[in-house]
Design an enzyme around this catalytic site. Structure first.
Site, short mmCIF file in Angstrom:
data_model
loop_
_atom_site.label_atom_id
_atom_site.label_comp_id
_atom_site.label_asym_id
_atom_site.label_seq_id
_atom_site.Cartn_x
_atom_site.Cartn_y
_atom_site.Cartn_z
CE1 TYR A 1 -13.20 -6.37 4.05
CE2 TYR A 1 -14.55 -6.05 2.11
CZ TYR A 1 -13.36 -6.42 2.69
OH TYR A 1 -12.33 -6.84 1.90
NE ARG B 1 -9.16 -13.13 -0.41
CZ ARG B 1 -10.43 -12.77 -0.60
NH1 ARG B 1 -11.36 -13.70 -0.72
NH2 ARG B 1 -10.75 -11.48 -0.68
CE1 TYR C 1 -3.82 -2.39 0.92
CE2 TYR C 1 -2.10 -3.47 2.17
CZ TYR C 1 -3.35 -3.49 1.60
OH TYR C 1 -4.13 -4.62 1.71
CG HIS D 1 -0.69 -8.45 2.57
ND1 HIS D 1 -0.91 -8.19 1.23
CD2 HIS D 1 -1.76 -7.92 3.22
CE1 HIS D 1 -2.04 -7.52 1.08
NE2 HIS D 1 -2.58 -7.35 2.28
N GLY E 1 -8.53 -10.62 8.17
CA GLY E 1 -8.74 -10.04 6.85
C GLY E 1 -7.73 -10.50 5.82
#
Length: 288
Positions: A198, A180, A23, A147, A142
């Protein structure tokens, strides 16, 4: 292995040595903040699951190790927990700091601590601003842990970071960590566009790429396309993940706790038997 050895990133902010901060250019951080909404848009299943287990186990002091824009942390602050939020991305933390400032008149936010920290040096980083502190619970949710890519081919960095999470916990403390369903993603080549975390009000399309080396999946790239039809805007960005398979990740977690932790696995916040093909696996470990 760094993602840019395989994929050309659309984000100029991704450093050349890898994707420690995907990011970094601020673009994905801004879009992600819009994508996930605010704490009121968290699904009720997620809120009930996390807050219910925290209260059931008497947890009060929480470490959010992948706070991002601070949405989950704010949800916990609003529920009366004492929260310390850390992230390795200063661009994501900027949104969390802004959110805290906007709520400065709410006394619950006076004790919300937000700091930059790295999983690889987590206990030392926390010691620098909170000496001699351990937590009732550590959360890394999440799909955040994925990552961290496998640069050496033996997941040594992942194993070290999981041990660091365990070190931050009090005896009897809980680790919440998820990923996931990469087993299904690898088999099907597709990723569900919806999220169990969400209620996104924008249409989302996710294109999935799986890199296979030597017969093993080494990296999954998700190209997000988020459409804001009301403003005629379309946002695109790519995030790269290490595809943790359930059995191996379970064993790695147990090893991080010296095979002494009570370990429960949930499928989309439900018992494993209730969801044939879940989108996410959520692990909850209780430190011995």
């Amino acid at each position: 292995m760094s993602a840019d050895q395989v994929f050309h990133s659309r984000s100029e902010g991704i450093p050349s040595e890898g994707v420690k901060d995907q990011y970094a250019d601020g673009k994905a951080a801004r879009t992600w903040n819009k994508f996930i909404g605010d704490s009121n848009e968290r699904t009720q299943n997620y809120k009930d699951f996390l807050i219910g287990l925290l209260r059931k186990n008497g947890c009060k002091k929480i470490l959010d190790t992948a706070c991002g824009t601070g949405i989950d942390s704010m949800m916990l602050v609003n529920e009366g927990f004492k929260v310390v939020s850390v992230d390795a991305s200063d661009k994501m933390l900027k949104h969390a700091l802004k959110a805290r400032w906007e709520r400065r008149k709410d006394s619950k936010y006076d004790e919300w601590i937000i700091e930059e920290a790295n999983w690889e040096t987590l206990p030392r980083d926390i010691e620098a601003f909170l000496p001699n502190t351990q937590f009732d619970a550590v959360i890394c949710l999440g799909n955040s842990f994925a990552h961290l890519l496998d640069e050496y081919g033996d997941q040594r960095m992942q194993k070290m970071c999981l041990r660091n999470f365990a070190k931050c916990l009090k005896p009897g403390g809980l680790l919440f960590i998820d990923h996931r369903n990469y087993d299904a993603i690898i088999d099907s080549g597709a990723t569900p566009g919806h999220s169990i975390y969400y209620n996104c009000k924008y249409p989302v399309d996710i294109k999935t790429s799986v890199l296979v080396v030597g017969g093993k999946a080494q990296l999954v790239a998700l190209d997000y396309c988020i459409n804001d039809d009301a403003n005629s805007e379309k946002s695109e960005f790519r995030l790269c993940y290490f595809p943790h398979k359930l059995d191996k990740f379970t064993a790695m977690l147990d090893e991080a706790f010296d095979n002494r932790a009570k370990h429960e696995i949930y499928a989309d916040f439900k018992p494993m038997s209730a969801v044939p093909v879940p989108s996410f696996y959520i692990h909850v470990l209780e430190k011995a």
